[in-house]
Structures are given as structure tokens and as C-alpha cells.
Design a protein around this motif. Structure first.
Motif, PDB file in Angstrom:
ATOM      1  N   ARG A 252      44.394  35.796  41.431  1.00  0.00           N
ATOM      2  CA  ARG A 252      45.055  35.027  40.366  1.00  0.00           C
ATOM      3  C   ARG A 252      46.142  35.876  39.690  1.00  0.00           C
ATOM      4  O   ARG A 252      47.245  35.402  39.407  1.00  0.00           O
ATOM      5  CB  ARG A 252      44.025  34.578  39.329  1.00  0.00           C
ATOM      6  CG  ARG A 252      44.606  33.647  38.248  1.00  0.00           C
ATOM      7  CD  ARG A 252      43.641  33.561  37.073  1.00  0.00           C
ATOM      8  NE  ARG A 252      42.306  33.137  37.489  1.00  0.00           N
ATOM      9  CZ  ARG A 252      41.936  31.869  37.618  1.00  0.00           C
ATOM     10  NH1 ARG A 252      42.795  30.908  37.350  1.00  0.00           N
ATOM     11  NH2 ARG A 252      40.709  31.562  37.988  1.00  0.00           N
ATOM     12  N   ALA A 253      45.813  37.144  39.428  1.00  0.00           N
ATOM     13  CA  ALA A 253      46.781  38.038  38.777  1.00  0.00           C
ATOM     14  C   ALA A 253      47.974  38.313  39.687  1.00  0.00           C
ATOM     15  O   ALA A 253      49.124  38.349  39.219  1.00  0.00           O
ATOM     16  CB  ALA A 253      46.097  39.344  38.391  1.00  0.00           C
TER      17      ALA A 253
ATOM     18  N   VAL B 123      50.612  31.064  49.462  1.00  0.00           N
ATOM     19  CA  VAL B 123      49.448  31.592  50.175  1.00  0.00           C
ATOM     20  C   VAL B 123      48.463  32.218  49.195  1.00  0.00           C
ATOM     21  O   VAL B 123      47.250  32.038  49.314  1.00  0.00           O
ATOM     22  CB  VAL B 123      49.892  32.620  51.235  1.00  0.00           C
ATOM     23  CG1 VAL B 123      48.682  33.170  51.976  1.00  0.00           C
ATOM     24  CG2 VAL B 123      50.862  31.991  52.212  1.00  0.00           C
ATOM     25  N   LEU B 124      48.962  32.949  48.218  1.00  0.00           N
ATOM     26  CA  LEU B 124      48.086  33.545  47.209  1.00  0.00           C
ATOM     27  C   LEU B 124      47.344  32.460  46.433  1.00  0.00           C
ATOM     28  O   LEU B 124      46.163  32.617  46.101  1.00  0.00           O
ATOM     29  CB  LEU B 124      48.899  34.410  46.258  1.00  0.00           C
ATOM     30  CG  LEU B 124      49.390  35.750  46.826  1.00  0.00           C
ATOM     31  CD1 LEU B 124      50.358  36.414  45.854  1.00  0.00           C
ATOM     32  CD2 LEU B 124      48.215  36.678  47.120  1.00  0.00           C
ATOM     33  N   ALA B 125      48.029  31.365  46.132  1.00  0.00           N
ATOM     34  CA  ALA B 125      47.379  30.259  45.423  1.00  0.00           C
ATOM     35  C   ALA B 125      46.264  29.659  46.272  1.00  0.00           C
ATOM     36  O   ALA B 125      45.184  29.317  45.769  1.00  0.00           O
ATOM     37  CB  ALA B 125      48.404  29.187  45.055  1.00  0.00           C
ATOM     38  N   LEU B 126      46.509  29.525  47.578  1.00  0.00           N
ATOM     39  CA  LEU B 126      45.477  29.016  48.477  1.00  0.00           C
ATOM     40  C   LEU B 126      44.306  29.990  48.574  1.00  0.00           C
ATOM     41  O   LEU B 126      43.142  29.578  48.626  1.00  0.00           O
ATOM     42  CB  LEU B 126      46.076  28.767  49.861  1.00  0.00           C
ATOM     43  CG  LEU B 126      47.048  27.587  49.977  1.00  0.00           C
ATOM     44  CD1 LEU B 126      47.783  27.628  51.302  1.00  0.00           C
ATOM     45  CD2 LEU B 126      46.310  26.261  49.833  1.00  0.00           C
ATOM     46  N   MET B 127      44.616  31.291  48.596  1.00  0.00           N
ATOM     47  CA  MET B 127      43.570  32.299  48.640  1.00  0.00           C
ATOM     48  C   MET B 127      42.731  32.270  47.357  1.00  0.00           C
ATOM     49  O   MET B 127      41.517  32.487  47.392  1.00  0.00           O
ATOM     50  CB  MET B 127      44.188  33.683  48.819  1.00  0.00           C
ATOM     51  CG  MET B 127      44.810  33.907  50.183  1.00  0.00           C
ATOM     52  SD  MET B 127      43.573  33.835  51.496  1.00  0.00           S
ATOM     53  CE  MET B 127      42.580  35.256  51.079  1.00  0.00           C
ATOM     54  N   GLN B 128      43.380  32.013  46.243  1.00  0.00           N
ATOM     55  CA  GLN B 128      42.653  31.906  44.975  1.00  0.00           C
ATOM     56  C   GLN B 128      41.629  30.784  45.041  1.00  0.00           C
ATOM     57  O   GLN B 128      40.484  30.937  44.610  1.00  0.00           O
ATOM     58  CB  GLN B 128      43.647  31.644  43.837  1.00  0.00           C
ATOM     59  CG  GLN B 128      43.005  31.525  42.459  1.00  0.00           C
ATOM     60  CD  GLN B 128      44.048  31.208  41.395  1.00  0.00           C
ATOM     61  OE1 GLN B 128      45.203  31.615  41.488  1.00  0.00           O
ATOM     62  NE2 GLN B 128      43.638  30.460  40.387  1.00  0.00           N
ATOM     63  N   ARG B 129      42.030  29.643  45.606  1.00  0.00           N
ATOM     64  CA  ARG B 129      41.099  28.520  45.750  1.00  0.00           C
ATOM     65  C   ARG B 129      39.993  28.846  46.743  1.00  0.00           C
ATOM     66  O   ARG B 129      38.843  28.454  46.558  1.00  0.00           O
ATOM     67  CB  ARG B 129      41.851  27.264  46.193  1.00  0.00           C
ATOM     68  CG  ARG B 129      42.661  26.613  45.084  1.00  0.00           C
ATOM     69  CD  ARG B 129      43.292  25.310  45.546  1.00  0.00           C
ATOM     70  NE  ARG B 129      42.332  24.429  46.194  1.00  0.00           N
ATOM     71  CZ  ARG B 129      41.431  23.692  45.550  1.00  0.00           C
ATOM     72  NH1 ARG B 129      41.348  23.764  44.235  1.00  0.00           N
ATOM     73  NH2 ARG B 129      40.605  22.911  46.210  1.00  0.00           N
ATOM     74  N   ALA B 130      40.348  29.578  47.818  1.00  0.00           N
ATOM     75  CA  ALA B 130      39.351  29.944  48.826  1.00  0.00           C
ATOM     76  C   ALA B 130      38.276  30.838  48.218  1.00  0.00           C
ATOM     77  O   ALA B 130      37.078  30.673  48.496  1.00  0.00           O
ATOM     78  CB  ALA B 130      40.032  30.635  49.999  1.00  0.00           C
ATOM     79  N   GLU B 131      38.692  31.811  47.392  1.00  0.00           N
ATOM     80  CA  GLU B 131      37.716  32.691  46.738  1.00  0.00           C
ATOM     81  C   GLU B 131      36.827  31.898  45.786  1.00  0.00           C
ATOM     82  O   GLU B 131      35.639  32.180  45.641  1.00  0.00           O
ATOM     83  CB  GLU B 131      38.438  33.805  45.975  1.00  0.00           C
ATOM     84  CG  GLU B 131      39.152  34.822  46.859  1.00  0.00           C
ATOM     85  CD  GLU B 131      38.192  35.751  47.584  1.00  0.00           C
ATOM     86  OE1 GLU B 131      36.960  35.571  47.461  1.00  0.00           O
ATOM     87  OE2 GLU B 131      38.677  36.670  48.281  1.00  0.00           O
TER      88      GLU B 131
END
Length: 355
Positions: free
Chosen positions: A99-100, A64-72
Motif C-alpha cells: 500500500r505504501a 500492478v501494485l494495487a492488484l498486489m495489495q488486493r492479493a495480499e
């Protein structure tokens, strides 16, 4: 989504995610104020955003964090005349924050995940190539099936053993380069005038002046009551003299967590992951032969099933790395089908020669 992620976190990660949520609410307030009386009723989020929210609530994982990184990274604020420069800057920084946060999970996953992805893809491609090559020679369906099963077992065992030896050897090599924590007990007994301690810092990359200064700082902090001091392995050029976390300090005893090499994973984890995922990948091209399909029909079904699996593994790698899932999926498919096609052509050549 940040609120949902925060519900599944604690400590500093929770605080960071809640701060990101607060920043997004500032952006929301900007648009509400700008629209004024034309704001209308809240619009339901698109399907992608709703799915992210569900995943964040149910799992809250690195995916989910990886998807959020792409969304940002897809934020349109930099080209939107109605968005402020501060909002555009916020979104870029949000991407780095996410990302962090994702990097922590990626570090924990990377060792086992690498073995799993490598094993699955190797199983898919190698066994597809084997099955297609055998099929192209014109041998019977029984021979092709036996070859596929043999390739599955031999490959899975080989991958499992190879990963165990590889990871174990890598960890042993890195462990040999990790500073010995027991060396800290010798520091109080060193000749201050000779200052052998400075040589340690110089060997780690410090200049002579920096090393001498760091060693003097260590000796000046020693007291007669100190029975053991801590040697931390990461003294680097440019570290400040007063930063005891990067050199030798007089507190806390020996640090027992010098370097766990977490990103590599353990030998058994890598071995088991590689074995299981190779087997799961290698069984896919065998499926049509298990159901009695023969000839070009079996070849086409095997290639189609493997193609779907390659697209899936490529997309997962893309998601976790924060890159485009589609590009990674297509790349994985092209590489896999390229290897299988070459083997099939060789099988046709050998089949014609044997015939």
C-alpha cells in the motif's frame, strides 16, 4: 511477482520488493516442509496470478501494485489451521508495505487521473443524457446527431477550461500558505531576547513551550559564519527539538523543494486530460447515430456502449484505489444510467407536451 516488480525498480523500492519476495519464500518453505513426501510436483499458478506476473514483468506500474495489495488482503492464512500466526501477520504487513509503495504512484497520478476519470465519466453520462433526451422528444436523427456533436465540443472545451482554472486556483491558494523560504535570511538578525521566531512555530500549531524551546535550539545552533539557513515548512506539534527537518536548521541553504503539490497535478495536465477524456467519453453515445441508427435501436446501442465504458472506468478506479473493481464498476454504471434515464423520461414528457 515481487521479483518481477523488483527488476523494474531501483534503490530502496527494489530492496523492499526483494525482501517481500524472500518472505514469501519462507512461507513456501513452510508448506514444503509440512507436506514432506506428499509435496508432489509444482502446480501451475491460476490465471489471475499468471496475469499479475505478466503485468509486473511488462509494466511494473502502480496498477500492478494495487492488484498486489488486493492479493495480499485476500490471504487465507488467518483462517488456515496449517498456517502459523507469524505467516498470517506477515501477509497483513505485506499488504501495508505494498500500500505504501503504491501510494507513491497514486500521488503522482492523482491530479491528472482525477481529471481524466472525471472528464471521461462526465462525457459519457452528460452526452448520453443529452442524446437520449433529444431522441425521446421525437426529433429527427440529424438533430440528435447535431446535438450530440455540439454537446461533445461544448462539454470538452468547458471541462478543459474549468479544470485549468480550478487546478491553477488551487495551486495558487496552497502556494500562498507555503512558508516563504526567503524569510530564513532574517533569522540571524532577530533579537534573541524578543524571540520573534517562536511566534512562527506557535502559528504553525506548536504550544508556547514547544515553540520557545525550538526557537532557542535554532538560535543556539547559529554561528557567525552562517549566511543563510533553511526554513522547512512542516513544524508540527510533537516534533522533537533536535529534528532540524521539521523546523529551522543551520545547514544546506534554502530548501528549493518546499511543496510541489504533486498530488494536485499541473493546470495544463489537468486541462488537457479533462478535454481529451471528456471528448473520448462523449463520442461513445453518438456512435450509433453516426452509423444511421434511429429510434429505440439507437437508444439501446448508445446505452449499451456507454454502459460498457462506465463499467471499465469504474473498474480502473477500483483497481487503483485498492478496492473491489466490481463494486466500483457497478456503482459507476448505476449512477450514469440513473442520470441518463431521468433525462430520457424528461425528454418523453417534453416531447409529449410539444406534440
Amino acid at each position: 511477482m515481487y521479483d518481477e516488480l523488483a527488476e523494474r525498480r531501483s534503490g530502496s523500492e527494489r530492496e523492499i520488493l526483494l525482501s517481500l519476495a524472500a518472505a514469501e519464500r519462507r512461507h513456501q518453505a513452510h508448506w514444503v516442509e509440512l507436506l514432506g513426501d506428499d509435496v508432489g510436483k509444482p502446480v501451475r499458478a491460476d490465471f489471475r496470478t499468471r496475469m499479475l506476473g505478466v503485468l509486473a514483468k511488462r509494466f511494473g506500474s502502480v496498477f500492478v501494485l494495487a492488484l498486489m495489495q488486493r492479493a495480499e488482503a485476500r490471504s487465507p492464512y488467518e483462517t488456515d489451521d496449517d498456517a502459523t500466526e507469524a505467516m498470517a501477520a506477515d501477509e497483513r504487513i505485506h499488504g501495508e508495505v505494498v500500500r505504501a509503495l503504491a501510494a507513491r504512484g497514486r500521488s503522482r497520478l492523482s491530479g491528472t487521473f482525477r481529471a481524466a476519470v472525471f472528464g471521461a465519466n462526465d462525457g459519457l453520462v452528460s452526452n448520453l443524457a443529452l442524446v437520449l433526451g433529444m431522441s425521446a422528444t421525437g426529433v429527427s436523427n440529424t438533430v440528435v446527431l447535431a446535438s450530440g456533436v455540439a454537446g461533445l465540443l461544448a462539454g470538452a472545451l468547458s471541462m478543459g477550461a474549468g479544470e485549468y482554472v480550478s487546478v491553477r486556483s488551487q495551486r495558487e491558494l496552497l502556494a500562498a500558505s507555503t512558508p516563504d523560504p526567503q524569510a530564513s535570511t532574517a533569522v540571524p538578525k532577530l533579537d534573541v531576547d524578543a524571540n520573534e521566531l517562536a511566534l512562527v512555530y506557535r502559528a504553525r500549531g506548536m504550544s508556547e513551550e514547544e515553540a520557545e524551546a525550538r526557537a532557542r535550539d535554532v538560535f543556539s545552533g547559529l554561528s557567525s559564519s552562517t549566511s543563510a539557513i533553511r526554513v522547512v515548512p512542516s513544524a508540527r506539534p510533537g516534533d522533537t527539538e533536535g529534528d532540524s527537518s521539521d523546523g529551522v536548521g543551520a545547514a544546506g541553504g534554502v530548501d528549493a523543494n518546499l511543496d510541489e503539490h504533486e498530488e494536485i497535478g499541473t493546470a495544463w495536465q489537468a486541462s488537457i486530460s479533462s478535454f481529451l477524456f471528456f471528448a473520448s467519453g462523449a463520442v461513445v453515445p453518438v456512435i450509433p447515430y453516426l452509423f444511421g441508427l434511429t429510434g429505440l435501436v439507437a437508444v439501446a446501442v448508445a446505452a449499451g456502449l456507454v454502459g460498457i465504458a462506465l463499467l471499465g472506468t469504474g473498474a480502473v478506479v477500483g483497481l487503483l484505489s485498492g478496492a473491489s473493481p466490481l463494486k466500483r464498476a457497478v456503482r459507476q454504471l448505476a449512477i450514469g444510467f440513473g442520470a441518463a434515464a431521468a433525462t430520457y423520461l424528461l425528454g418523453l414528457v417534453f416531447g409529449a407536451t410539444l406534440g
